[in-house]
Design a protein around this motif. Structure first.
Motif: not given
Length: 373
Positions: A311-313, A344-348, A356-357, A361-362
């Motif tokens: 994942g990417i934050a 690419h299917g990677v969650p951001i 907030e991040l 995420l939740n």
């Protein structure tokens, strides 16, 4: 002759003259051990050799965290208390940059059951890959020896083979609030400010802890375009503010064969790819901010290696921080999370701070995930 060649020659000349003058004053080479990392089969040992006055304390050793800072949770309080003492008495950091590095000096690395002979590079750095070292997972000590210098002990992290998640985080504007123009940021952080005056991004340490709550074996790395000279105070800052312990992957500001200054983007790309190569079974969380090029770098890596990125934050800077970072009120890279995830299917996730991040995420964990390519 290219400008980079001229800059390199000037730097080499300065170091040669500086070394001669300091030897005449009784100075000797001094080894600075950085935190290394590796798997059970390969290990990166990192460090640097500079000239130091044997009659005064090393510029770096008083600021290094004790071994307890890198062990189990039962000693975290001890590490915190020691880091607080060091921070309270820390000298201003400008002296860290007035060093004379010792290039091409013979060096011996003793790591596990291996003894490696090598030399520092032209800037005095040590970056040695040790294969089949025989060390078990966990934190260890390796010995670095150099001609005419006292041997030192450096910490290294051997990641457990069972680890399947890891985290790589930027530092400036991601975990640390700077409020300074990027052009003077490094000089200010390193030359002027005390460690205990740097401010963490609210909620970011909590976000990191919860992100890795179900992955106790996850290694944590801090990847920055900052110079290695800032490592001691950054190490203390991270410990004092409750961030997970892990190696810092910094860089050198000096000239390269093709440029007067090293490329921060290339440094980050290279180190991220090194981590994927060293730990092929780990999926990485990538944490950065939108003040520079982190979104583009992370997106590129996710498109190349989607199965290696969990994942990417991205921390979103406010307009004032954006101006200080790159001169405009808007982010350099447009927010394209939907398009990026489709590619690419990677969650951001995005957020102004750690709270907030964590909320994003939740929310993300409660919705269906897009399969990776």
């Amino acid at each position: 002759m290219a400008i980079a060649d001229i800059a390199r020659k000037l730097e080499d000349s300065f170091n040669r003259r500086g070394t001669v003058k300091r030897v005449e004053k009784g100075w000797r080479p001094s080894i600075i051990g950085f935190t290394g990392y590796g798997s059970v089969t390969s290990l990166h040992v990192l460090g640097r050799v500079v000239m130091a006055d044997p009659n005064s304390k090393s510029l770096f050793k008083p600021l290094r965290l004790p071994p307890s800072a890198h062990t189990v949770l039962g000693t975290v309080q001890e590490a915190f208390e020691q880091a607080q003492k060091l921070s309270d008495t820390a000298q201003r950091g400008w002296r860290q940059f007035f060093t004379t590095q010792v290039g091409f000096l013979p060096v011996t690395i003793r790591a596990g059951n291996k003894v490696i002979s090598t030399k520092t590079d032209r800037s005095g750095y040590i970056d040695v890959l040790v294969l089949d070292h025989g060390l078990e997972p966990g934190w260890h000590e390796v010995t670095i020896e150099a001609a005419a210098a006292e041997p030192i002990i450096a910490k290294v992290l051997i990641v457990r083979p069972e680890a399947r998640r890891g985290m790589v985080s930027d530092i400036d504007d991601t975990v640390m609030i700077t409020w300074l123009p990027r052009m003077v940021l490094a000089a200010w952080n390193s030359w002027v400010r005390h460690t205990n005056t740097r401010k963490p991004v609210p909620g970011m340490a909590k976000f990191y802890r919860e992100l890795l709550d179900d992955a106790p074996d996850a290694p944590v790395f801090y990847l920055s375009t900052g110079a290695w000279n800032t490592l001691p105070t950054l190490d203390i800052f991270l410990t004092l503010n409750g961030f997970p312990t892990g190696p810092l992957l910094l860089t050198d500001w000096g000239p390269t064969p093709t440029s007067v200054f090293r490329s921060g983007q290339e440094h980050k790309k290279t180190q991220l790819r090194n981590l994927i190569i060293t730990f092929p079974d780990i999926e990485w969380y990538l944490i950065g901010d939108d003040g520079q090029h982190d979104p583009l770098i992370f997106d590129e890596l996710a498109r190349e290696h989607p199965r290696h990125i969990a994942g990417i934050a991205i921390r979103q800077l406010n307009p004032v921080e954006q101006v200080l970072s790159h001169g405009m009120t808007e982010a350099i890279e447009d927010r394209r999370s939907v398009d990026d995830e489709a590619r690419h299917g990677v969650p951001i996730i995005y957020g102004a701070d750690g709270y907030e991040l964590l909320s994003s995420l939740n929310d993300q964990n409660n919705r269906p995930q897009t399969p990776k390519n």
